[in-house]
Design a protein around this motif. Structure first.
Motif, PDB file in Angstrom:
ATOM      1  N   GLY A  45       0.695  -1.279   0.074  1.00  0.00           N
ATOM      2  CA  GLY A  45       0.006   0.265   0.001  1.00  0.00           C
ATOM      3  C   GLY A  45       0.993   1.170  -0.006  1.00  0.00           C
ATOM      4  O   GLY A  45       1.907   1.329   0.654  1.00  0.00           O
ATOM      5  N   LEU A  47       0.356   4.911   0.889  1.00  0.00           N
ATOM      6  CA  LEU A  47      -0.700   5.745   1.320  1.00  0.00           C
ATOM      7  C   LEU A  47      -0.382   7.409   1.478  1.00  0.00           C
ATOM      8  O   LEU A  47       1.104   7.504   1.381  1.00  0.00           O
ATOM      9  CB  LEU A  47      -1.001   5.288   2.824  1.00  0.00           C
ATOM     10  CG  LEU A  47      -1.938   4.178   2.952  1.00  0.00           C
ATOM     11  CD1 LEU A  47      -1.471   3.788   4.457  1.00  0.00           C
ATOM     12  CD2 LEU A  47      -3.234   4.400   3.030  1.00  0.00           C
ATOM     13  N   THR A 208      -6.306  -0.624   2.928  1.00  0.00           N
ATOM     14  CA  THR A 208      -5.054  -1.013   3.136  1.00  0.00           C
ATOM     15  C   THR A 208      -4.911  -2.122   3.909  1.00  0.00           C
ATOM     16  O   THR A 208      -4.200  -3.155   3.943  1.00  0.00           O
ATOM     17  CB  THR A 208      -3.953   0.275   3.188  1.00  0.00           C
ATOM     18  OG1 THR A 208      -4.406   0.730   4.486  1.00  0.00           O
ATOM     19  CG2 THR A 208      -3.995   1.053   2.387  1.00  0.00           C
ATOM     20  N   CYS A 212      -3.509  -5.316   2.097  1.00  0.00           N
ATOM     21  CA  CYS A 212      -2.114  -5.013   1.929  1.00  0.00           C
ATOM     22  C   CYS A 212      -1.215  -5.658   2.895  1.00  0.00           C
ATOM     23  O   CYS A 212      -1.611  -6.271   4.064  1.00  0.00           O
ATOM     24  CB  CYS A 212      -1.689  -3.649   1.969  1.00  0.00           C
ATOM     25  SG  CYS A 212      -2.162  -2.583   0.739  1.00  0.00           S
ATOM     26  N   LEU A 215       3.011  -1.334   3.924  1.00  0.00           N
ATOM     27  CA  LEU A 215       2.274   0.050   3.775  1.00  0.00           C
ATOM     28  C   LEU A 215       3.435   1.073   3.908  1.00  0.00           C
ATOM     29  O   LEU A 215       4.426   0.966   4.829  1.00  0.00           O
ATOM     30  CB  LEU A 215       1.220   0.517   4.594  1.00  0.00           C
ATOM     31  CG  LEU A 215       0.200  -0.580   4.750  1.00  0.00           C
ATOM     32  CD1 LEU A 215       0.472  -1.205   6.230  1.00  0.00           C
ATOM     33  CD2 LEU A 215      -1.208   0.217   4.580  1.00  0.00           C
ATOM     34  N   LYS A 229       1.924  -4.514   7.830  1.00  0.00           N
ATOM     35  CA  LYS A 229       0.303  -4.350   8.355  1.00  0.00           C
ATOM     36  C   LYS A 229       0.077  -4.616   9.750  1.00  0.00           C
ATOM     37  O   LYS A 229      -0.704  -4.200  10.643  1.00  0.00           O
ATOM     38  CB  LYS A 229      -0.547  -4.895   7.473  1.00  0.00           C
ATOM     39  CG  LYS A 229      -2.212  -4.739   7.792  1.00  0.00           C
ATOM     40  CD  LYS A 229      -3.031  -5.506   6.811  1.00  0.00           C
ATOM     41  CE  LYS A 229      -2.900  -7.107   6.927  1.00  0.00           C
ATOM     42  NZ  LYS A 229      -3.642  -7.849   5.924  1.00  0.00           N
TER      43      LYS A 229
END
Length: 523
Positions: A45, A47, A208, A212, A215, A229
């Motif tokens: 992910g 972000l 996410t 995911c 991240l 995560k």
């Protein structure tokens, strides 16, 4: 800038390593020495809020932008990516928010466009990829006839057909129903299970956390951290994105998708809207289609009370623009729109404005501002007649009001004389909202009010909607973001093929049932 560290516990080498990536546009630094890694067989992910640099970074990886400095390695080998063709050759595929498709072509023709098809069973290959990765699509279908979710699958198939080992998806869930989001996430896991990697660009933390493995968080063109995560929480991620843990409120969490659908709610005034008098009555509102084409808006009817928020959800292209324009006097229509007992259909648009109907359009640049006009000129748009004294606008007073609006709405601008077209999307939206709320709206129609906005800007929009409801304004939020509709609305309806279907009160919304209505099941 803090250099990114590989997430603890990583056991696989990176498939992609971007080192020291710097990119400027004039005096603006979009990427400031970014370090970014994607491991093999993972969904990673990426972000960040609006302007964080995440899409710019992936555009560098895909060859759309040339970095000012830095390097890229694929499977440990340094590569030069000067164009999308170089990226595709290196095994990088990217699906953009705006699909690059030829509408009159079939799925197969779109997928193979630009490739050598001699001696290749393209249709069979596409069917095989479609089945293997759960990307259901008819290779013979004409793209123009496909809904948004299926068109997105065509773009993914296009990248897989070309041999992508790393697939970049830019905000892929924006216009999807919950069912389509679930199917997309299933396809992403199938892609990873086959040995490839996926980069998911998003600002929705809930997504996410659902799909995911790792991240990376970006802010202001720099990476502020990479984490597994399993070693973080949604609140921690939101705080890192914003840069201030105290700034992460419920409204920001909703905008991020951090909360479970239907569990979050932006609190409206402590009044029972069901006890308030009717403010808006809409009956048989209809917009004809061209020639013998079906109606663009088909006999829409509803009532709206003082302080009530009506949410209208739907997949893009089902008549949202036409409905918004019909509800604000911007498009010829038949039927009835009554505000506080006064009929407005058939009256000039100026009369709708004078009556207290205010519109925040979807396309900020095209419909919301004069790009070449400065902030003051844009703020007086629509009220210039009522402001005029003996035919002249008192610009001194207007500039004082602009200065106050810039402070109140926290518009980031070098000065009030800056052309609106030079502002960021979030700041343009703040200017439009400042103009809208300055008119003390009785009816406020907002179309995709937070699309493309970062957390702070989204939170700001939500707060202004809440304040308008507190003054008794009747509010209509038309949005393709189902989380947003559920969070804001007292009642949710769905628009499908120009008709309003369903009518669900707050607290009883089922996202998946709404998703079925959005795709025409039971509509």
């Amino acid at each position: 800038m803090t250099a990114v560290q590989p997430a603890a516990g990583r056991t696989v080498p990176p498939t992609v390593r971007m080192s020291g990536i710097r990119k400027t546009f004039g005096s603006v630094t979009a990427l400031d020495g970014v370090e970014f890694e994607v491991g093999a067989r993972q969904v990673h992910g990426l972000l960040g809020g609006n302007g964080a640099g995440k899409t710019t970074l992936m555009n560098v990886l895909y060859g759309l932008y040339a970095p000012d400095s830095g390097s890229i390695e694929i499977d440990g080998r340094r590569v030069t990516i000067a164009s999308p063709r170089d990226a595709i050759t290196a095994g990088i595929g990217m699906v953009h928010q705006t699909f690059l498709q030829v509408d009159v072509f079939t799925v197969t023709e779109n997928v193979v466009l630009g490739t050598d098809t001699k001696g290749v069973d393209a249709k069979g290959r596409i069917a095989e990829l479609s089945e293997r990765f759960g990307l259901a699509v008819d290779p013979s279908a004409r793209v123009a006839d496909l809904p948004v979710g299926v068109r997105q699958r065509v773009e993914i198939l296009k990248a897989l057909y070309r041999g992508a080992k790393v697939l970049v998806l830019d905000e892929p869930t924006t216009n999807l129903t919950p069912q389509e989001v679930d199917a997309l996430f299933g396809s992403m896991r199938a892609i990873v299970d086959e040995g490839m990697s996926v980069v998911l660009i998003t600002h929705k933390i809930r997504e996410t956390m659902a799909v995911c493995d790792e991240l990376t968080i970006m802010r202001d063109g720099a990476v502020v951290g990479t984490v597994a995560k399993t070693e973080t929480t949604a609140d921690e991620l939101a705080a890192r994105m914003v840069g201030d843990a105290d700034a992460v409120s419920e409204s920001a969490a909703v905008a991020l998708g951090e909360t479970t659908l239907g569990q979050a709610r932006i609190e409206l005034p402590d009044v029972e809207v069901t006890e308030q008098p009717i403010r808006v009555s809409v009956q048989d509102l209809t917009v004809p289609g061209p020639g013998d084409a079906p109606r663009l808006v088909d006999a829409v009817a509803f009532e709206l009370r003082h302080g009530e928020v009506l949410g209208i959800a739907g997949v893009a292209g089902n008549g949202q623009v036409e409905l918004a324009e019909a509800l604000t006097g911007c498009r010829p229509t038949t039927g009835s729109f009554s505000l506080d007992g006064t009929e407005l259909v058939g009256r000039p648009t100026a009369h709708w404005l004078e009556s207290g109907v205010v519109y925040v359009p979807e396309d900020r640049q095209r419909d919301g501002i004069l790009p070449g006009g400065d902030i003051t000129e844009n703020l007086v748009l629509g009220s210039h007649r009522s402001r005029a004294r003996r035919g002249l606008i008192p610009w001194g007073d207007a500039r004082e009001q602009t200065a106050a609006a810039i402070r109140e709405f926290r518009v980031k601008t070098p000065s009030a004389s800056t052309p609106c077209g030079q502002l960021s999307g979030g700041n343009i939206q703040r200017v439009i909202l400042a103009r809208a709320f300055a008119r003390d709206p009785k009816v406020l129609v907002l179309h995709n009010p937070t699309r493309g906005l970062d957390i702070a800007s989204t939170q700001f929009v939500y707060e202004r909607i809440r304040r308008a409801a507190a003054t008794g304004a009747a509010i209509i939020v038309i949005s393709e973001d189902l989380d947003e509709v559920i969070a804001l609305a007292d009642r949710v309806r769905v628009i499908y093929s120009g008709r309003l279907v369903g009518d669900t009160p707050r607290g009883e919304t089922d996202p998946y049932q709404l998703g079925r209505l959005m795709t025409g099941v039971g509509a």
